[in-house]
Design a protein around this motif. Structure first.
Motif, mmCIF file in Angstrom:
data_model
loop_
_atom_site.group_PDB
_atom_site.id
_atom_site.type_symbol
_atom_site.label_atom_id
_atom_site.label_comp_id
_atom_site.label_asym_id
_atom_site.label_seq_id
_atom_site.Cartn_x
_atom_site.Cartn_y
_atom_site.Cartn_z
ATOM 1 N N ALA A 148 41.184 49.484 41.734
ATOM 2 C CA ALA A 148 42.647 49.647 41.759
ATOM 3 C C ALA A 148 43.333 48.316 42.015
ATOM 4 C CB ALA A 148 43.026 50.669 42.832
ATOM 5 N N MET A 149 42.808 47.529 42.952
ATOM 6 C CA MET A 149 43.407 46.219 43.263
ATOM 7 C C MET A 149 43.304 45.283 42.052
ATOM 8 S SD MET A 149 42.074 45.687 47.190
ATOM 9 C CE MET A 149 42.926 44.138 47.424
ATOM 10 N N MET A 150 42.144 45.350 41.356
ATOM 11 C CA MET A 150 41.981 44.494 40.172
ATOM 12 C C MET A 150 42.928 44.923 39.050
ATOM 13 S SD MET A 150 37.827 44.076 40.076
ATOM 14 C CE MET A 150 37.852 43.235 38.487
ATOM 15 N N GLY A 151 43.116 46.232 38.899
ATOM 16 C CA GLY A 151 44.047 46.720 37.892
ATOM 17 C C GLY A 151 45.475 46.278 38.184
ATOM 18 N N LEU A 152 45.858 46.386 39.468
ATOM 19 C CA LEU A 152 47.205 45.963 39.864
ATOM 20 C C LEU A 152 47.377 44.468 39.663
ATOM 21 C CD1 LEU A 152 49.926 46.735 41.148
ATOM 22 C CD2 LEU A 152 48.879 46.358 43.403
ATOM 23 N N ALA A 153 46.335 43.688 40.010
ATOM 24 C CA ALA A 153 46.404 42.231 39.844
ATOM 25 C C ALA A 153 46.547 41.856 38.378
ATOM 26 C CB ALA A 153 45.156 41.578 40.439
ATOM 27 N N LEU B 270 47.952 43.711 35.973
ATOM 28 C CA LEU B 270 49.300 44.060 35.520
ATOM 29 C C LEU B 270 50.341 43.064 36.030
ATOM 30 C CD1 LEU B 270 49.208 47.952 35.966
ATOM 31 C CD2 LEU B 270 49.171 46.664 33.800
ATOM 32 N N LEU B 271 50.276 42.742 37.329
ATOM 33 C CA LEU B 271 51.240 41.803 37.894
ATOM 34 C C LEU B 271 51.047 40.408 37.334
ATOM 35 C CD1 LEU B 271 51.376 42.911 41.640
ATOM 36 C CD2 LEU B 271 53.118 43.247 39.881
ATOM 37 N N GLY B 272 49.783 40.078 37.002
ATOM 38 C CA GLY B 272 49.501 38.750 36.458
ATOM 39 C C GLY B 272 50.166 38.503 35.112
ATOM 40 N N GLN B 273 50.486 39.597 34.402
ATOM 41 C CA GLN B 273 51.185 39.442 33.126
ATOM 42 C C GLN B 273 52.619 38.969 33.331
ATOM 43 O OE1 GLN B 273 49.449 39.919 30.265
ATOM 44 N NE2 GLN B 273 47.702 40.364 31.622
ATOM 45 N N VAL B 274 53.190 39.340 34.508
ATOM 46 C CA VAL B 274 54.590 38.997 34.801
ATOM 47 C C VAL B 274 54.659 37.781 35.711
ATOM 48 C CG1 VAL B 274 56.772 39.850 35.723
ATOM 49 C CG2 VAL B 274 55.185 41.440 34.592
ATOM 50 N N MET B 275 53.861 37.849 36.793
ATOM 51 C CA MET B 275 53.853 36.758 37.776
ATOM 52 C C MET B 275 52.413 36.273 37.935
ATOM 53 S SD MET B 275 56.517 38.301 40.606
ATOM 54 C CE MET B 275 55.806 39.945 40.534
ATOM 55 N N PRO B 276 51.967 35.304 37.146
ATOM 56 C CA PRO B 276 50.577 34.837 37.156
ATOM 57 C C PRO B 276 50.093 34.406 38.541
ATOM 58 C CG PRO B 276 51.725 33.962 35.252
ATOM 59 C CD PRO B 276 52.773 34.617 36.103
ATOM 60 N N GLU B 277 50.943 33.727 39.282
ATOM 61 C CA GLU B 277 50.506 33.231 40.584
ATOM 62 C C GLU B 277 50.229 34.389 41.546
ATOM 63 O OE1 GLU B 277 52.022 30.166 44.070
ATOM 64 O OE2 GLU B 277 52.911 30.076 42.060
ATOM 65 N N LEU B 278 51.103 35.408 41.520
ATOM 66 C CA LEU B 278 50.891 36.580 42.379
ATOM 67 C C LEU B 278 49.621 37.329 41.960
ATOM 68 C CD1 LEU B 278 51.845 38.429 44.653
ATOM 69 C CD2 LEU B 278 53.294 39.632 42.983
ATOM 70 N N GLY B 279 49.391 37.427 40.643
ATOM 71 C CA GLY B 279 48.172 38.072 40.145
ATOM 72 C C GLY B 279 46.931 37.352 40.626
ATOM 73 N N GLN B 280 47.011 35.989 40.662
ATOM 74 C CA GLN B 280 45.872 35.200 41.144
ATOM 75 C C GLN B 280 45.597 35.490 42.608
ATOM 76 O OE1 GLN B 280 44.398 33.410 38.909
ATOM 77 N NE2 GLN B 280 43.361 31.622 39.794
ATOM 78 N N TRP B 281 46.655 35.583 43.407
ATOM 79 C CA TRP B 281 46.478 35.879 44.830
ATOM 80 C C TRP B 281 45.916 37.289 45.032
ATOM 81 C CZ3 TRP B 281 46.081 32.939 48.864
ATOM 82 C CH2 TRP B 281 46.633 31.659 48.846
ATOM 83 N N LEU B 282 46.352 38.230 44.217
ATOM 84 C CA LEU B 282 45.834 39.597 44.347
ATOM 85 C C LEU B 282 44.355 39.679 43.970
ATOM 86 C CD1 LEU B 282 48.721 41.926 43.086
ATOM 87 C CD2 LEU B 282 47.650 41.915 45.347
ATOM 88 N N PHE B 283 43.954 38.884 42.943
ATOM 89 C CA PHE B 283 42.534 38.840 42.585
ATOM 90 C C PHE B 283 41.710 38.242 43.735
ATOM 91 C CE2 PHE B 283 43.376 39.334 37.902
ATOM 92 C CZ PHE B 283 42.477 40.372 37.715
ATOM 93 N N THR B 284 42.298 37.221 44.382
ATOM 94 C CA THR B 284 41.607 36.626 45.533
ATOM 95 C C THR B 284 41.448 37.656 46.645
ATOM 96 O OG1 THR B 284 42.525 34.450 45.008
ATOM 97 C CG2 THR B 284 41.680 34.776 47.249
ATOM 98 N N LEU B 285 42.545 38.392 46.909
ATOM 99 C CA LEU B 285 42.503 39.426 47.940
ATOM 100 C C LEU B 285 41.480 40.523 47.579
ATOM 101 C CD1 LEU B 285 43.728 40.471 50.578
ATOM 102 C CD2 LEU B 285 45.450 41.680 49.204
ATOM 103 N N ALA B 286 41.458 40.896 46.283
ATOM 104 C CA ALA B 286 40.501 41.914 45.831
ATOM 105 C C ALA B 286 39.056 41.420 46.017
ATOM 106 C CB ALA B 286 40.755 42.260 44.368
#
Length: 755
Positions: free
Chosen positions: A156-161, A163-179
């Motif tokens: 779920a975290m990877m899926g969210l990362a 989706l968000l990475g398509q809009v905000m790449p930097e936030l998606g990168q941080w979410l992948f790190t968190l995942a």
């Protein structure tokens, strides 16, 4: 009765099985007996085993034995990790994990507290519970969400990362790190636990290093994908192990925990563990027997398919023994218990399965030893790939660090390690469901190589029970029915096999036995008795007076057919000839034809006289050796072993030495304890068609193992080259490893459907 022309085999007895205890066992208790192995017998399957492959030994004097159920094991390598963790404790003399039944057996000094052992296992990442359960887990469905919460949350975290990475790449990168950190926590914790307990080079260690390295390189999405694929692979292995153990779990659930005991016509519900030999129990239609028992009612039908593989209910008569776990089909019945708690037929099968797991195939032992140095070697190679190109050639550090991490993941030995045990476990489970017990991978591998089988005659190819085949009246005015009535009258009450055959034949004809008095056995001759003031006798022909030449010629003709002849006389005047013969098993001929189609020849080794042996061998189209003592059978096996890979099939004590001398010994399920313990495989039913099925399954398992090893090594070789060339990345590397594990597991599970 004392007919001199027949000798019976020893009566089969129930094999005593190891009792599964959830508490400490006194070390002075009598251990389960095992036949000693001939150290000079280099061809026998037992000799291929190393000391580490033996089943748990009897505890050393002064030690105590502890037993627990283990949860959390995904594959056989988990068992090795637990053994390593417990074996390092001071005071532990032996630690064995029996993967098939998920049981840990530990022999330790009395000063070592069981809680210390439980803590050591817990520190390695596994859980111990009180004792072996005989019922399948009912909590599997309700705990599914909790058991898979890690995978679901990471996905779920990877899926969210994404989706968000398509809009905000930097936030998606941080979410992948968190995942990645979220998924890395349980993996690194397990790696640390295993390292502290003596297993530093576990698969969890490789995954932790690879994920941390990917984070360092900024490949956060790949790091998370590596962990997700690894978790999925672990679940797949767990599923495969559960499927392979399904047959064992089903066996453990066959014996009910409660039973109805009858005392002084009073019925009471008790725990099955409270039943003792001699107790009378009542079993309703649709219920299973809680213990081995003898039927007291005149007739009843039982579904024994779970134990024997025979789907058609079997009719049993009063006095016949019924195995625990059999299903009563048609009526309310009463039985007398014959087995001690923990020593019934199901317990014997479970013990044989545990022993089977300890005797691993040579190829499996090699791969296990290979994997112990393979993992650290691959870590050194990956380190060399990271360091040498940049230091020696000035290459880019980031590029070669990435390739080294990919190589590290490709080097994971999961698929290779599971390739053999997955196939072996699946094959053993399939065999158990079909009424055969194969004692481990070593026996499975040897079975596949067999090209000749030596058979004992009595009780193996034949039923071991003589039956009346001919009743010929000798020119008398008396009818055959009347003469059979007289013969049965003087044989009634005798325990001699020939006497029981005559009485059974009369019963089958619907004859009411006459009353005889002064019945007297004549040692070495026969029997006689008084009926209506007349002396009647049944004697061997050589002890009967007044036989004319035509009668003697007829006797000789019957004996040449392998039959035993006795003469019925009244007042020393011969009136009839009764011919008896051991009967072939109904499926013997068909089984031998199947074996011949598989390229396996047969030979019969028997202690019977040459005429009887020739008669049976002629019906089956077999070569034979007759008048053999047990030592002669061993010599015959030794002579044949020099030319062929030979198996010995038998059921008696006298067959045990020959079974041990053969490449592999196979016992009939109705055989004696000694034969069953000596054998490397056993038919839980006495039906010979199980032999060709066992051979086919073993050959399929060996082919499956070779396929699995080729898949595991082939995929690794391909991705090893592509990773060094920079064509594949981290997530493809772990996908290759997980994919190989999936393919190997799926291929092994095909054996569960093998018929």
């Amino acid at each position: 009765m004392s007919h001199s022309c027949c000798s019976g085999k020893s009566k089969p007895t129930q094999s005593e099985a190891h009792q599964h205890n959830s508490h400490c066992c006194d070390a002075t208790a009598s251990p389960h007996s095992h036949a000693e192995h001939d150290p000079h017998d280099s061809g026998h399957v037992h000799d291929a085993s190393t000391e580490d492959d033996d089943p748990p030994r009897a505890p050393v004097s002064g030690n105590q034995r502890h037993s627990w159920q283990v949860s959390g094991m995904d594959c056989p390598s988990c068992a090795r990790k637990i053994e390593t963790a417990v074996g390092r404790l001071d005071g532990v003399s032996q630690a064995r994990v029996l993967f098939a039944t998920e049981r840990l057996v530990v022999d330790a000094a009395p000063t070592l507290s069981p809680s210390v052992i439980m803590e050591a296992v817990g520190a390695a990442g596994f859980t111990l519970s009180g004792g072996p359960s005989r019922t399948a887990s009912s909590a599997t469905q309700s705990n599914w969400l909790r058991e898979n919460a890690g995978i679901i949350s990471l996905a779920a975290m990877m899926g969210l990362a994404t989706l968000l990475g398509q809009v905000m790449p930097e936030l998606g990168q941080w979410l992948f790190t968190l995942a990645t950190l979220w998924g890395l926590w349980p993996v690194t914790r397990k790696a640390w636990q295993l390292a502290r307990s003596g297993t530093p080079f576990a698969i969890e260690t490789l995954m932790s290093v690879a994920a941390v390295g990917a984070l360092y390189l900024g490949e956060t999405a790949e790091a998370a994908m590596v962990l997700l694929l690894f978790m999925l692979g672990e679940k797949l292995e767990s599923y495969a192990a559960g499927r392979a153990r399904a047959g064992v779990t089903a066996l453990m659930a066959l014996v009910p925990e409660r039973a109805i005991r009858v005392r002084d016509e009073q019925r009471e519900e008790v725990e099955a563990s409270e039943l003792r030999p001699g107790d009378i129990i009542e079993v309703a239609p649709g219920a299973r027997l809680p213990a081995d028992a003898v039927l007291l009612d005149s007739l009843a039908a039982f579904d024994e398919s779970a134990l024997t593989g025979e789907s058609i209910p079997v009719e049993r008569r009063a006095g016949e023994k019924i195995a625990a776990g059999s299903l009563c089909v048609d009526r309310l019945i009463r039985l007398r218990v014959t087995s001690e708690p923990g020593h019934n037929a199901i317990d014997r099968i479970l013990q044989l399965i545990e022993e089977a797991e300890s005797k691993r195939a040579p190829i499996e032992r090699f791969i296990d030893r290979f994997s112990r140095w393979y993992t650290p070697a691959m870590m050194l190679v990956a380190l060399a790939v990271i360091l040498i190109p940049p230091l020696a050639l000035g290459a880019d550090w980031e590029t070669w660090t990435y390739r080294g991490l990919a190589l590290l993941l490709i080097g994971c030995p999961c698929a290779l390690v599971i390739s053999t045990p997955a196939a072996v476990t699946s094959a053993l489970a399939a065999a158990t469901r079909q009424g055969a017990l194969i004692k481990g991978g070593a026996a499975l591998e040897q079975l596949a190589a067999i090209d000749m089988i030596a058979f004992d005659k009595t009780g193996t190819l034949t039923l071991g029970k003589p039956a009346v085949t001919d009743l010929e009246v000798l020119g008398s005015a008396e009818e055959a029915t009347f003469l059979l009535t007289m013969a049965a009258a003087i044989e009634t009450g005798s325990h001699h096999p020939l006497a029981q055959a005559v009485v059974s034949h009369a019963t089958e004809q619907g004859i009411t036995t006459a009353a005889a008095g002064e019945i007297r056995a004549l040692p070495g001759m026969g029997v006689e008795g008084i009926i209506d003031g007349k002396r009647w006798s049944l004697l061997a022909p050589q002890h009967q007076q007044g036989l004319d030449e035509p009668t003697q010629a007829r006797i000789q003709s019957l004996e040449q057919q392998g039959k035993t002849v006795i003469v019925l006389a009244r007042e020393e005047s011969p009136l009839a000839l009764l011919a008896l013969q051991d009967q072939l098993r109904s499926d013997a001929r068909a089984a031998l034809d199947e074996l011949k189609a598989l390229g396996i020849e047969g030979v019969m080794l028997t202690g019977d006289n040459p005429r009887a042996a020739a008669a049976i061998a002629g019906q089956l189209g077999l070569d034979y050796r007759a008048s053999l003592l047990p030592a002669d059978k061993v010599d015959a096996i030794a002579a044949l072993s020099g030319q062929r890979a030979i198996a010995m099939v038998g059921d008696g004590i006298n067959d045990a030495p020959a079974m041990k001398r053969a490449r592999i010994g196979i016992a009939m399920g109705s055989g004696t304890d000694v034969a069953l313990e000596t054998a490397d495989a056993a038919l839980t039913t006495s039906q010979l068609h199980g032999l060709p099925a066992m051979i086919r399954l073993s050959r399929a398992a060996l082919a499956n193992i070779h396929q699995n090893i080729a898949l595991a090594l082939g995929l690794k070789a391909i991705f090893l080259v592509t990773s060094l060339l920079g064509l594949t990345g981290l997530w493809l590397a772990v996908l290759a490893d997980t994919g190989a594990t999936a393919l190997v597991t799926a291929n092994a599970l095909r054996l569960l459907r093998k018929r």
